[in-house]
Design a protein around this motif. Structure first.
Motif, PDB file in Angstrom:
ATOM      1  N   SER A  21     -18.189  32.437 -42.336  1.00 54.45           N
ATOM      2  CA  SER A  21     -18.242  31.845 -41.002  1.00 54.45           C
ATOM      3  C   SER A  21     -19.609  32.088 -40.389  1.00 54.45           C
ATOM      4  N   TRP A  43     -17.867  38.616 -30.660  1.00 51.52           N
ATOM      5  CA  TRP A  43     -17.365  37.809 -31.773  1.00 51.52           C
ATOM      6  C   TRP A  43     -16.045  37.142 -31.410  1.00 51.52           C
ATOM      7  N   TRP A  47     -15.384  33.166 -31.481  1.00 54.60           N
ATOM      8  CA  TRP A  47     -14.371  32.560 -32.355  1.00 54.60           C
ATOM      9  C   TRP A  47     -13.392  31.733 -31.534  1.00 54.60           C
ATOM     10  N   GLU A  50     -14.936  28.471 -30.428  1.00 53.03           N
ATOM     11  CA  GLU A  50     -15.093  27.547 -31.557  1.00 53.03           C
ATOM     12  C   GLU A  50     -13.766  26.893 -31.931  1.00 53.03           C
ATOM     13  N   GLU A  51     -12.693  27.686 -31.967  1.00 54.02           N
ATOM     14  CA  GLU A  51     -11.394  27.149 -32.345  1.00 54.02           C
ATOM     15  C   GLU A  51     -10.849  26.200 -31.278  1.00 54.02           C
ATOM     16  N   SER A 107     -10.547  34.094 -40.835  1.00 50.19           N
ATOM     17  CA  SER A 107     -11.496  34.384 -39.768  1.00 50.19           C
ATOM     18  C   SER A 107     -11.679  35.875 -39.530  1.00 50.19           C
ATOM     19  N   ARG A 664     -16.312  24.495 -41.450  1.00 49.39           N
ATOM     20  CA  ARG A 664     -16.785  25.793 -40.995  1.00 49.39           C
ATOM     21  C   ARG A 664     -18.157  25.627 -40.398  1.00 49.39           C
TER      22      ARG A 664
END
Length: 665
Positions: A21, A43, A47, A50-51, A107, A664
């Protein structure tokens, strides 16, 4: 299990998947460790962002579901699918949960182990639960306004030391005489009673947590808690038939500032004790996210989903640890943080030692009185307090600690290696002034007759003849650990150096005889070290789930493993929406039910998603029970109420399988 040990156990294949990732790869290139990345707020927030940018990604919703269902308890994916099907808390299909949990593993959000029978257990690292809870379910309670807060009546409760100081006084008792163990490996009653007497925590305050530990029939839970924390932090070790201070671990602990120590203790309490119960873990995580010193009402958190009994238990524990104050506003229970812990500001992030370093530069003075009393203000560091425990008798332990130098304390200090000069030097450096003359006289008188004779544990090394003795004396390394030669062929070696001496003798070609005292001492030392390592790794209190007993899952599922038979069906069934014959639609519905997948159909002229649950028999005129779920392209208001759809409603059909290989970034 926390992030760090989970990452250390990761198979290389899974580690590479996580590292692929971009949000992980870039930080790995900058020199950060994978466990540091996966335990950081930065982080987690990246994450999540992004999701959420991916409209049809099930990972975030799956994470929300498992947080509310299991918190940080290990679970089987199939049980999560069944929970989703039975409750209205989510619109996820079983297929989406399968893919969602797989993506969470890829992830680095979830980890997996295999039980002895081969069953997979998924788990969220314990130390990450509070952070995900805060990011996905932000608490809605705001502190009371100033006018209301002024009306809060604090509860009439006894003064409590912060847990860091409570443990320090308890561990000093263990440090002075050790904690002897019985033949069953549990503390003896007399030594355990001494430790219990040094704690203000009571059994009643801990009974609701139901701790299970060795010797629970005779060992008070507050003593078990002090031992458990000591083993987990590395300040205590098991050595042969007793529990003693681990010098290296204690030195590391004493290097912390008090606020940093209580921060670490709070994190340990949340991750180790609250995590054993889902409702307790939820309450602990929400309370941890609140800013300090502001009053809140308990009813606001119960209304937000906290279990009332769990909330009361956790607030009671925090109050007994000296971190929280309880009170009442009219007939409403209230509470507030009374200590500012760094964990509250940035849960689960690495401790910001640089920010705390400024505290070390602030002078902290003690006050030495002419009557030999030493007054210790609240800001005094842990290392200085620990040394005072060795040098003086504690008179009181409240906001101000008071110690007194006595003949008995000087005797204890002498046994620990202190002299009158070293004690005077320490007191003068910490008080910033010369010692009062009466105190100097007291130290001189008390230490005057001390340290003249002493007992010492040593081992006798004896050579059989002059040739062997000559070899011993010629070896520079061996000569360095020989304390004294007491005969023509007899030497004294310190007991702690026996193991090193055995290795040197073997190199000289003079291995000690089988069954000798040196070999027995070496075996005893090895046995004690092994026991200490085992106890430290697991603590004293039994954990509900010990995931380290299981092997890490080395395999990441392929699409055909998540959805058996995928290669045996026409690819168009999951590729595009088409019109099919009724019998084909029936086959597709049966396949969707087997996979726990939803299907796309046209409802009121618009695309919608339907989750089939039960197919009623019939070749041409058949029906299916299920429920409608939200669909990104649909403007129709859908719900999870059970409905029955007839075969004639399936004009266009496609099985919806979430992609396991989304792009990704």
């Amino acid at each position: 299990m926390d992030v760090k040990p989970s990452v250390e156990r990761l198979p290389e294949s899974i580690r590479k998947l996580i590292a692929s990732s971009a949000i992980v790869r870039d930080r790995l290139k900058s020199g950060e460790r994978l466990d540091e990345i996966l335990s950081s707020r930065r982080w987690a927030a990246a994450w999540l962002s992004e999701e959420r940018d991916r409209a049809e990604e099930p990972a975030v919703e799956t994470l929300r579901l498992l947080l509310r269902t299991y918190a940080a308890e290990p679970f089987e994916r199939e049980n999560l699918e069944r929970t989703a099907a039975l409750h209205d808390r989510t619109s996820l299909s079983g297929a989406e949960i399968r893919v969602g949990t797989a993506k969470l593993r890829r992830s680095g959000v979830l980890f997996a182990v295999r039980k002895i029978g081969g069953e997979q257990l998924l788990y969220l690292p314990t130390d990450m639960y509070p952070l995900w809870e805060r990011l996905l379910f932000r608490p809605t309670s705001e502190p009371l306004e100033r006018d209301e807060a002024a009306l809060v009546v604090p509860a009439d409760a006894p003064f409590r030391l912060p847990l860091s100081l409570e443990l320090l006084t308890c561990w000093s008792i263990i440090g002075s005489r050790g904690l002897s163990l019985t033949s069953k490996g549990v503390p003896g009653k007399p030594s355990a009673a001494r430790v219990e007497a040094g704690l203000r925590l009571s059994s009643e305050e801990l009974v609701r947590f139901g701790f299970s530990y060795p010797g629970s029939d005779q060992l008070a839970p507050q003593v078990a808690l002090a031992l458990d924390i000591g083993f987990c932090l590395g300040t205590l070790e098991r050595e042969n038939e007793s529990i003693r201070i681990d010098k290296e671990g204690m030195d590391a602990w004493l290097s912390r500032q008090a606020i940093e120590a209580d921060t670490a203790l709070h994190r340990l309490a949340v991750n180790r004790y609250a995590s054993a119960h889902r409702e307790l873990h939820l309450a602990a995580s929400i309370i941890a996210s609140l800013q300090p010193f502001g009053w809140h009402t308990e009813e606001a958190f119960i209304a937000a989903g906290c279990d009332g009994e769990a909330l009361d238990s956790w607030l009671g524990l925090l109050a007994s640890f000296g971190w929280l104050q309880r009170g009442s506003l009219a007939d409403r229970a209230a509470f507030r943080w009374s200590r500012e812990l760094d964990f509250l500001k940035e849960p689960c992030c690495e401790t910001n030692r640089a920010a705390m370093a400024g505290e070390e530069g602030c002078p902290s003075y003690i006050y030495v009185q002419p009557d030999a009393e030493i007054i210790v203000p609240p800001e005094t560091g842990l290392a200085d307090r620990w040394r005072l425990e060795k040098l003086a008798d504690r008179v009181s332990a409240d906001t101000l600690f008071v110690y007194r130098i006595t003949p008995s304390s000087c005797k204890r200090a002498s046994s620990a290696g202190y002299t009158a000069e070293s004690v005077a030097e320490f007191l003068e450096s910490r008080s910033g002034t010369p010692l009062p003359q009466p105190v100097s006289d007291l130290l001189r008188d008390c230490f005057g007759s001390l340290g003249q004779v002493w007992f010492q544990d040593v081992t006798l090394l004896r050579a059989a003849d002059d040739r062997a003795a000559d070899l011993l004396e010629r070896d520079a390394a061996l000569s360095g650990i020989i304390v004294e030669k007491i005969g023509s062929r007899d030497y004294i070696v310190r007991s702690e150096d026996v193991k090193a001496a055995i290795r040197m003798l073997e190199k000289l070609g003079l291995p000690p005889s089988e069954g000798g005292a040196a070999e027995r001492a070496a075996k005893k030392e090895k046995s004690g070290a092994s026991a200490s390592k085992d106890v430290r790794s697991e603590g004293w209190i039994y954990c509900r789930h010990v995931l380290s007993f299981y092997e890490p899952d080395r395999f990441f599922p392929k699409p055909e493993e998540l959805f058996p038979g995928m290669r045996d069906i026409p690819s168009v069934w999951i590729g595009e929406s088409r019109t099919y014959h009724s019998s084909t639609c029936r086959q597709m519905i049966r396949q969707a039910i087997d996979w726990g997948a939803s299907v796309r159909i046209i409802r009121d002229g618009k695309p919608a998603a339907f989750v089939p649950r039960l197919l009623e028999s019939g070749e041409d005129d058949w029906r299916v029970q299920g429920w409608w779920k939200a669909f990104p392209d649909s403007e129709v208001l859908l719900d999870k109420e059970a409905v029955t759809v007839s075969s004639g409603d399936f004009s266009e059909l496609m099985i919806l399988i979430p992609s396991l290989d989304s792009e990704r970034r």
